[in-house]
Scaffold this motif. Sequence first.
Motif, PDB file in Angstrom:
ATOM      1  N   ILE A 131      23.325  41.605   7.523  1.00  0.00           N
ATOM      2  CA  ILE A 131      22.576  42.335   8.561  1.00  0.00           C
ATOM      3  C   ILE A 131      22.020  43.737   8.150  1.00  0.00           C
ATOM      4  CG2 ILE A 131      23.292  43.240  11.119  1.00  0.00           C
ATOM      5  CD1 ILE A 131      23.281  40.110  10.372  1.00  0.00           C
ATOM      6  N   TYR A 178      26.353  43.782  16.697  1.00  0.00           N
ATOM      7  CA  TYR A 178      25.617  42.499  15.964  1.00  0.00           C
ATOM      8  C   TYR A 178      26.778  41.373  16.243  1.00  0.00           C
ATOM      9  CZ  TYR A 178      23.393  45.878  12.878  1.00  0.00           C
ATOM     10  OH  TYR A 178      22.394  46.666  12.328  1.00  0.00           O
ATOM     11  N   TYR A 216      17.875  43.662  12.090  1.00  0.00           N
ATOM     12  CA  TYR A 216      18.350  42.145  12.309  1.00  0.00           C
ATOM     13  C   TYR A 216      18.539  42.536  13.967  1.00  0.00           C
ATOM     14  CZ  TYR A 216      21.005  38.207  12.006  1.00  0.00           C
ATOM     15  OH  TYR A 216      21.461  36.848  12.566  1.00  0.00           O
ATOM     16  N   THR A 232      25.592  35.897   6.675  1.00  0.00           N
ATOM     17  CA  THR A 232      24.507  36.280   7.246  1.00  0.00           C
ATOM     18  C   THR A 232      24.680  37.916   6.433  1.00  0.00           C
ATOM     19  OG1 THR A 232      23.216  34.776   8.346  1.00  0.00           O
ATOM     20  CG2 THR A 232      21.854  36.667   8.232  1.00  0.00           C
ATOM     21  N   PHE A 251      22.098  38.213  17.598  1.00  0.00           N
ATOM     22  CA  PHE A 251      23.641  39.477  17.776  1.00  0.00           C
ATOM     23  C   PHE A 251      24.467  38.291  18.536  1.00  0.00           C
ATOM     24  CE2 PHE A 251      21.143  40.948  21.892  1.00  0.00           C
ATOM     25  CZ  PHE A 251      22.088  40.274  23.385  1.00  0.00           C
ATOM     26  N   GLN A 304      30.762  40.461   9.669  1.00  0.00           N
ATOM     27  CA  GLN A 304      29.220  41.336  10.033  1.00  0.00           C
ATOM     28  C   GLN A 304      29.818  41.368   7.815  1.00  0.00           C
ATOM     29  OE1 GLN A 304      30.496  43.400  11.955  1.00  0.00           O
ATOM     30  NE2 GLN A 304      31.247  41.951  13.314  1.00  0.00           N
ATOM     31  N   GLN A 354      28.756  37.371  12.850  1.00  0.00           N
ATOM     32  CA  GLN A 354      27.482  37.235  11.818  1.00  0.00           C
ATOM     33  C   GLN A 354      27.346  36.120  11.130  1.00  0.00           C
ATOM     34  OE1 GLN A 354      24.515  37.148  13.380  1.00  0.00           O
ATOM     35  NE2 GLN A 354      25.056  38.612  14.876  1.00  0.00           N
TER      36      GLN A 354
END
Length: 294
Positions: free
Chosen positions: A121, A113, A125, A119, A128, A266, A116
Amino acid sequence: MQILITGGTGLIGSALVRLWQAEHKLLILSRTGRKSANSNIHYINALSEVDFNTIDVVVNLAGEPIAKRRWSEKQKNLICQSRWQLTEALSKLISQASTPPKLLISGSATGYYGRQGNTEITEEYDAFFPEFTHDICAKWENLAMQASSDKTRVALLRTGIVLAEDGGALAKMLPPFKLALGGVMGDGTQYMSWIHLDDMVNLINFIMQHDDISGPVNAVAPRPVTNKVFTAELAKRIKRPAVLPMPAFMASLLFGEMADILLYGQRVVPQKLLKAGFTFRYPQLSQALAALTL
């Protein structure tokens, strides 16, 4: 069942072998020429030794450790090729088999990803951040998906930080923490998606038993935490203070491009596993750390 494991001598692979050795026949790809006294375990040196028509499941975990050393161009190429070449070879051999394995479980990482922020994920999702970790994982996954057919299901493990007593991320984190030199990285707000080793191997076993699970699977605990929280929980667990933060510029000086893993995270959650009914033994970080001998 007969299961082929690549990376079977690594952290996750070794734990899988311990879980499966009494119940399944295991072929383990190894470069070291090992032997086992257990009749269910057979080490091989090359894929040419495998008849893929007799294999039920392939678990592909092999690859140069991503944090083993600083990311020179040579090291980055080694990280990539150690994953890509073997995965491409596995997909080709699976596709060529007349009665191929029913399942390929292939490694990937939450690095897919990219950074991020905060957010949340899930596997759905589709955005990226274009950086090295994404590039590794995207091609790795695409090569694994080449094995997908009406005969072979493919699941992709987007794994977070695996917490274990021996090896893995904690082996690198603990020494400075035990010397009271541990601390928050950067501003500490970046999320860390983690999983206890026991849950990691159990979810792989769960995927093997549930035919409805395929494609990307976020192999992480359901409650990611910020680096600040992770630091505090680890310090509390080993009864040491953690008061020496590492500024972002210092991390970049020490680790180069690899510092991005530490400074940008992430907030990944395992939506697919939870919907399928998988139960995490250690959903909370404090539980996971308490279960480890540190």
